[in-house]
Design an enzyme around this catalytic site. Structure first.
Site, PDB file in Angstrom:
ATOM      1  N   GLU A  62       0.822  -1.210   0.000  1.00  0.00           N
ATOM      2  CA  GLU A  62       0.000   0.000   0.000  1.00  0.00           C
ATOM      3  C   GLU A  62       0.857   1.263   0.000  1.00  0.00           C
ATOM      4  O   GLU A  62       0.503   2.267  -0.629  1.00  0.00           O
ATOM      5  CB  GLU A  62      -0.940   0.001   1.209  1.00  0.00           C
ATOM      6  CG  GLU A  62      -2.019  -1.072   1.171  1.00  0.00           C
ATOM      7  CD  GLU A  62      -1.539  -2.399   1.724  1.00  0.00           C
ATOM      8  OE1 GLU A  62      -0.347  -2.502   2.090  1.00  0.00           O
ATOM      9  OE2 GLU A  62      -2.360  -3.345   1.791  1.00  0.00           O
ATOM     10  N   PRO A 273      11.688 -14.250  -2.111  1.00  0.00           N
ATOM     11  CA  PRO A 273      10.531 -14.412  -1.210  1.00  0.00           C
ATOM     12  C   PRO A 273       9.890 -13.067  -0.895  1.00  0.00           C
ATOM     13  O   PRO A 273      10.556 -12.033  -0.829  1.00  0.00           O
ATOM     14  CB  PRO A 273      11.149 -15.036   0.042  1.00  0.00           C
ATOM     15  CG  PRO A 273      12.437 -15.650  -0.420  1.00  0.00           C
ATOM     16  CD  PRO A 273      12.929 -14.762  -1.518  1.00  0.00           C
ATOM     17  N   ARG A 274       8.587 -13.099  -0.666  1.00  0.00           N
ATOM     18  CA  ARG A 274       7.885 -11.849  -0.417  1.00  0.00           C
ATOM     19  C   ARG A 274       8.259 -11.257   0.940  1.00  0.00           C
ATOM     20  O   ARG A 274       8.416 -10.040   1.064  1.00  0.00           O
ATOM     21  CB  ARG A 274       6.376 -12.085  -0.479  1.00  0.00           C
ATOM     22  CG  ARG A 274       5.585 -10.834  -0.130  1.00  0.00           C
ATOM     23  CD  ARG A 274       4.148 -10.957  -0.484  1.00  0.00           C
ATOM     24  NE  ARG A 274       3.382  -9.795  -0.054  1.00  0.00           N
ATOM     25  CZ  ARG A 274       2.138  -9.555  -0.388  1.00  0.00           C
ATOM     26  NH1 ARG A 274       1.510 -10.397  -1.186  1.00  0.00           N
ATOM     27  NH2 ARG A 274       1.490  -8.505   0.050  1.00  0.00           N
ATOM     28  N   MET A 318      15.656  -5.848   0.154  1.00  0.00           N
ATOM     29  CA  MET A 318      14.372  -5.193  -0.075  1.00  0.00           C
ATOM     30  C   MET A 318      14.498  -4.171  -1.200  1.00  0.00           C
ATOM     31  O   MET A 318      15.526  -3.509  -1.352  1.00  0.00           O
ATOM     32  CB  MET A 318      13.895  -4.500   1.207  1.00  0.00           C
ATOM     33  CG  MET A 318      13.685  -5.447   2.388  1.00  0.00           C
ATOM     34  SD  MET A 318      12.400  -6.676   2.054  1.00  0.00           S
ATOM     35  CE  MET A 318      10.946  -5.619   1.978  1.00  0.00           C
ATOM     36  N   GLY A 319      13.449  -4.060  -1.996  1.00  0.00           N
ATOM     37  CA  GLY A 319      13.384  -3.011  -3.002  1.00  0.00           C
ATOM     38  C   GLY A 319      14.078  -3.302  -4.313  1.00  0.00           C
ATOM     39  O   GLY A 319      14.267  -2.376  -5.117  1.00  0.00           O
ATOM     40  N   GLU A 320      14.468  -4.556  -4.558  1.00  0.00           N
ATOM     41  CA  GLU A 320      15.192  -4.858  -5.801  1.00  0.00           C
ATOM     42  C   GLU A 320      14.445  -5.816  -6.721  1.00  0.00           C
ATOM     43  O   GLU A 320      15.002  -6.255  -7.728  1.00  0.00           O
ATOM     44  CB  GLU A 320      16.570  -5.433  -5.478  1.00  0.00           C
ATOM     45  CG  GLU A 320      17.516  -4.441  -4.844  1.00  0.00           C
ATOM     46  CD  GLU A 320      18.960  -4.883  -4.914  1.00  0.00           C
ATOM     47  OE1 GLU A 320      19.775  -4.159  -5.515  1.00  0.00           O
ATOM     48  OE2 GLU A 320      19.268  -5.975  -4.373  1.00  0.00           O
ATOM     49  N   GLU A 347       3.895  -5.336 -12.017  1.00  0.00           N
ATOM     50  CA  GLU A 347       5.262  -4.825 -12.190  1.00  0.00           C
ATOM     51  C   GLU A 347       6.012  -5.601 -13.265  1.00  0.00           C
ATOM     52  O   GLU A 347       6.690  -5.011 -14.106  1.00  0.00           O
ATOM     53  CB  GLU A 347       6.022  -4.914 -10.868  1.00  0.00           C
ATOM     54  CG  GLU A 347       5.540  -3.947  -9.815  1.00  0.00           C
ATOM     55  CD  GLU A 347       6.673  -3.152  -9.208  1.00  0.00           C
ATOM     56  OE1 GLU A 347       7.729  -3.757  -8.978  1.00  0.00           O
ATOM     57  OE2 GLU A 347       6.497  -1.948  -8.974  1.00  0.00           O
TER      58      GLU A 347
END
Length: 446
Positions: A62, A273-274, A318-320, A347
């Site tokens: 979100e 993994p999420r 994170m973020g890649e 995405e």
């Protein structure tokens, strides 16, 4: 008053009963250790006379989805200050990275009546925006008593979880949802569910999905070459990226990968993994299978790759994920071969990559449309292997499917301006007519 006391007592009992779980996560995963004062309403106070719009985005997805909304609100309503709250640790990290210091970022208060009252006194918002639809009775009631409109943006109600649970509450749900000033629903199907739960028909608007406006529609992501070099991808490698995977899914994907490599030895696999707390778990799974692993966290940009050519890449940063998708020959979007509702498939499609996902996508209604516009919905592991094998054997067909899906993503953009128009009206402003314009005060009718 009695309802507030009853809810507070219920929340207190739930907090006590669930405390072993919170303590375990605090010790084991380092969660819930910060911002506890804010959880009980001690959010940063607002100073000055500038009116405030409070946006709440529960978690990472979100927070990322709110980017275009924040930008457009700031552009059309420059006289308002925007503040952003979130619930989870990953959401806080992303919010601080994306929005601070330009916008105040803080932790969402628990729904105790004293906590929400304290937070509202400190923030004094002119409008509260709830991303995607998490509603809390004490918070909504407190806003109603103060005359603060509350709107849902990017609203959705899943058919097998959220909506049935609210329906069971009957008149309680109707009273709760009737307190909303407006709802911007992603689809007409979601809009019908909000109306059924008690939101007046004239308050519900189908505004589309913000995610289509926030995705990076491109053939290239900045930094992808550095990532490829760090994890040892060679020019001839074809990378399969499994993004946003969930428990039990990595085992399935490793079996599919092993079978595909028998026919396609140039194939490489990246697992992302999420949830970050599962990074070590997936690393242990690879070790148990005797598979060499290159962990992205141990191979930063500029590092010389030291793993074997057939090592599985573990995306444990994170973020890649977008960088990984951009490097792929094809992408599989996880939490969809297992019944977890799916991860975000927009995405990958926006980057022009052949995109596949499983049958369990109830959290993403756009999956059906994507599946009819170039993406591939597969029924199970065998179906995934068959589809990937076909794309590997026919790159031209794979590229055509990918471009079809990408064009569909572009065609769905525009939800941001529709939502901001709805919000402007709640603030008695006339929305900007053209991009880059400023919302104006509504003129009194003659």
């Amino acid at each position: 008053m009695m309802m507030r006391f009853a809810l507070d007592a219920l929340y207190a009992a739930a907090l006590v009963l669930s405390s072993p779980m919170w303590l375990y996560r605090m010790v084991r995963h380092g969660r819930y250790r910060t911002d506890n004062a804010a959880r009980f309403g001690a959010v940063p106070p607002r100073y000055g006379l500038q009116p405030v719009i409070w946006i709440h985005a529960v978690s990472l997805g979100e927070i990322n989805g709110a980017r275009s909304l924040v930008e457009e609100l700031h552009a059309q309503l420059p006289d308002y200050r925007i503040v952003i709250s979130t619930t989870t640790d990953t959401g806080m990290a992303a919010a601080r990275k994306l929005y601070a210091p330009d916008h105040l970022v803080f932790r969402w208060p628990l729904d105790f009546s004293f906590a929400v009252a304290r937070a509202l006194r400190r923030i004094r918002p002119a409008l509260v925006i709830l991303m995607e639809g998490e509603v809390w009775p004490n918070f909504l009631a407190a806003c109603n008593r103060r005359g603060i409109p509350v709107a849902i943006v990017n609203g959705r109600l899943s058919p097998d979880k959220g909506y049935p649970r609210y329906r069971k509450l009957g008149p309680i749900a109707r009273a709760l949802f009737n307190r909303l000033a407006a709802v911007g629903a992603q689809t007409e199907e979601y809009a019908q569910r909000y109306r059924a739960l008690g939101v007046a028909a004239d308050k519900v608007h189908v505004t589309g999905m913000l995610k289509f406006d926030t995705v990076h529609v491109s053939d290239h992501i900045h930094g992808q070459e550095a990532l490829a070099g760090a994890v040892g991808l060679a020019d001839g490698d074809r990378l399969l990226v499994a993004g946003g995977t969930g428990p039990g899914e990595e085992e399935i994907l490793l079996d599919v990968y092993a079978k595909l490599r028998e026919q396609h030895p140039d194939l490489r696999l990246a697992l992302v993994p999420r949830k970050p707390e599962r990074f070590d778990e997936v690393a242990r799974l690879l070790a148990a299978r005797g598979l060499p692993c290159i962990r992205r966290s141990q191979h930063p940009d500029g590092a010389a790759p030291d793993g074997p050519r057939d090592a599985v890449i573990l995306g444990d940063t994170m973020g890649e994920l977008r960088k990984f998708y951009s490097l792929s020959f094809a992408s599989f979007v996880g939490r969809s071969l297992v019944p977890m509702g799916g991860s975000d498939m927009i995405e990958a499609a926006a980057l022009g990559k052949p995109t596949a996902f499983g049958p369990h996508t109830f959290n993403f209604p756009q999956a059906d449309d994507l599946a009819s516009h170039g993406a591939a919905r597969v029924p199970d592991a065998d179906g995934l292997r068959t589809q990937l094998d076909a794309w590997l054997r026919d790159p031209a067909s794979a590229a055509s499917a990918a471009q079809h899906a990408k064009q569909y993503v572009v065609s769905q953009q525009g939800a941001t301006r529709r939502n901001v128009a709805m919000l402007c009206r709640l603030l008695h402003r006339r929305p900007a007519i053209s991009p880059g314009g400023i919302a104006t005060d509504e003129l009194a009718k003659a």
